[in-house]
Design an enzyme around this catalytic site. Structure first.
Site, PDB file in Angstrom:
ATOM      1  N   GLU A 319      35.993   5.715 -41.486  1.00  0.00           N
ATOM      2  CA  GLU A 319      35.600   6.808 -40.765  1.00  0.00           C
ATOM      3  C   GLU A 319      36.629   7.693 -40.089  1.00  0.00           C
ATOM      4  O   GLU A 319      36.461   8.278 -39.028  1.00  0.00           O
ATOM      5  CB  GLU A 319      34.372   6.603 -39.864  1.00  0.00           C
ATOM      6  CG  GLU A 319      33.256   5.819 -40.486  1.00  0.00           C
ATOM      7  CD  GLU A 319      32.215   5.441 -39.648  1.00  0.00           C
ATOM      8  OE1 GLU A 319      32.164   5.852 -38.377  1.00  0.00           O
ATOM      9  OE2 GLU A 319      31.225   4.689 -40.150  1.00  0.00           O
ATOM     10  N   GLU A 409      28.691   1.884 -45.493  1.00  0.00           N
ATOM     11  CA  GLU A 409      27.782   1.724 -44.597  1.00  0.00           C
ATOM     12  C   GLU A 409      26.549   2.727 -44.487  1.00  0.00           C
ATOM     13  O   GLU A 409      26.982   3.889 -44.773  1.00  0.00           O
ATOM     14  CB  GLU A 409      28.461   1.825 -43.116  1.00  0.00           C
ATOM     15  CG  GLU A 409      29.100   0.908 -42.569  1.00  0.00           C
ATOM     16  CD  GLU A 409      29.901   1.561 -41.158  1.00  0.00           C
ATOM     17  OE1 GLU A 409      29.386   2.196 -40.546  1.00  0.00           O
ATOM     18  OE2 GLU A 409      31.099   1.010 -40.950  1.00  0.00           O
TER      19      GLU A 409
END
Ligand SMILES: *[C@@H]1O[C@H](CO)[C@@H](O)[C@H](O)[C@H]1NC(C)=O
Length: 468
Positions: A319, A409
């Site tokens: 991320e 995720e």
């Protein structure tokens, strides 16, 4: 994982990236001024519109345009929105039949542009497509729906980026290639939750993702003891596939205040460790040395896994583009530089050859490049168990369909029927642990059973012998 769901929403933006699906002919355009308006108004000031006007006045949360669209069959369509974001960059929300929603990003523009709004799976008969305010203050001229063509065959790289990749990593990669586009691997963050899914559905996830977080030296200094290596080996021994991420607690500069305790030290908000300054300062700098110390500490753990014959779907610096972790806090350039340094240190210095390198940002300017990335991925926290087709299509573009793509995720496990209808060929999905997998609003037990017993979804029992 991040705790700022609103920030993750930024990643959902559809962007102005064209769908990689080859659209067939017969697009159909629907003028906004002919649709049902609620809180919005027909205007004519900005020239270049089609039809008899365009729609503006998006200034409160519920303002919307509602299109009624009929389809001859249950069918997937590419959505294009003709928009002028004359007051700067904006976002809108597109809602289909009062259910699934997606967010679409509009770049600032003084003229009319056609922007991809992702895909819509219409029902046979009448459908409702709503364009709802979100950031507001943009002008909508029309929407166009084109039946989606079938996805062209992917052209996935045959070899891993590390020429010295070991037999375990090669076997795993070959297996992944063999199923890509045909099936999806089920996955779960944390071994304990994977086993809990086994109890709930009778099926254990194929992939277990675990975190190297507790091996970060700045946590070990506070007494943290990692156990994820043992958990990984346990799942490996029963024939499972392992993925690792690393919430890298900053090497130094932890605030350790009431609001930002030492264990939050991977968050940008919890440290003043400056990755840009550290990388520019170079190897003679004390913080650079600490950064290498951390990588070397992690290498010790990865070597234990290599020795145990465990190939790893390795997803560090996750991320990055979100900016909420310190490795992404100074923008794309330091993050890419750190990725390449990490690749070099682990591959060439530590001779770790059991790693399959999984990149985890979507934006092209963050991409470190084809030579150090094996698999692309995204982290997506969106309720509704949808196919996440916007992000999938963006990653197809990013890797020019040469890299497999994973939902590394997710908040909500995707429904296999939607994955197939949207042709979103995610290689695996892994649901995050606490507050997501065990939360009815994100994943009901019924939905999990449906997913875990689907033929399209591979579970631990179904991947036995993947080494060939
Ligand atoms: C190292 O990082 C800390 C914490 O961010 C900072 O206060 C310090 O000035 C840095 N030291 C050097 C030598 O760059």
């Amino acid at each position: 994982m991040v705790l700022l769901l609103s920030s993750i929403a930024a990643l959902w933006a559809a962007g102005a990236i064209a769908s990689p699906l080859q659209a067939r002919a017969d697009p159909k355009t629907y003028e906004a001024e002919d649709a049902v308006l609620s809180g919005t108004v027909v205007e004519k000031t900005v020239a270049g519109f089609t039809g008899t006007g365009y729609v503006g006045g998006f200034d409160t949360g519920t303002d919307r345009i509602t299109f009624t669209i009929s389809s001859d069959a249950a069918q997937l369509y590419d959505l294009s929105i003709r928009v002028a974001a004359v007051y700067g960059e904006k976002r809108t929300t597109v809602i289909l039949n009062g259910g699934s929603s997606s967010e679409v990003y509009f770049a600032a523009s003084q003229t009319w542009n056609s922007v991809s709004g992702g895909q819509l799976l219409l029902n046979k008969g009448s459908n409702k497509v709503e364009i709802v305010n979100n950031w507001g203050w943009y002008l909508i001229d029309s929407i166009t729906l084109t039946p989606s063509g079938s996805r062209p065959a992917a052209n996935i790289n045959t070899a891993l980026v590390n020429p010295a990749a070991d037999a375990d990593a090669k076997a795993l990669y070959a297996y992944l290639r063999s199923i890509y586009g045909k099936k999806i691997l089920s996955g779960q963050q944390e071994l304990s939750y994977a086993n809990w899914i086994g109890q709930q559905t009778g099926k254990i996830p194929a992939v277990v993702s675990v975190d190297l977080i507790e091996y970060s030296p700045s946590r070990v200094a506070y007494g943290s003891v990692g156990k994820s290596v043992e958990e990984a080996i346990e799942h490996h021994k029963r024939g499972g596939i392992i993925s690792f991420l690393w919430h890298w607690n900053a090497p130094t500069g932890l605030y350790d205040t009431e609001e930002n305790r030492w264990w939050s030290g991977f968050y940008t908000r919890a440290t003043d460790f400056d990755i840009a300054a550290t990388l520019s300062a170079g190897p003679s700098n004390a913080n650079y040395t600490l950064m290498l110390r951390d990588i070397d500490a992690i290498a010790v753990q990865l070597k234990r896994l290599q020795a145990a014959g465990v190939p790893i779907l390795w997803r560090p610096l996750h991320e990055a583009e979100g900016g909420w972790f310190w490795w992404g806090a100074k923008g794309a350039e330091p993050a890419k530089k750190l990725w390449n340094l990490l690749y070099d240190r682990l591959t060439n210095h530590h001779k770790l050859n059991n790693l399959i390198w999984v990149w985890n940002s979507i934006a092209p300017e963050w991409y470190p490049g084809d030579s150090t990335v094996d698999i692309l991925s995204a982290d997506i926290y969106q309720q509704g168990n949808g196919p996440m087709s916007v992000q999938y299509n963006q990653l197809v573009e990013l890797g020019r369909d040469k890299k497999m793509i994973a939902a590394a995720e997710v908040g909500a496990a995707p429904l296999p029927g939607l994955l197939q209808a949207y042709q979103t060929n995610w290689l695996w999905f892994a649901v995050w642990g606490d507050t997501f997998i065990n939360n009815q609003e994100w994943n009901s037990i019924e939905t999990l059973k449906n997913i875990y017993t689907s033929d399209y979804v591979l579970t631990l029992d179904e991947i036995q012998g993947w080494r060939g």
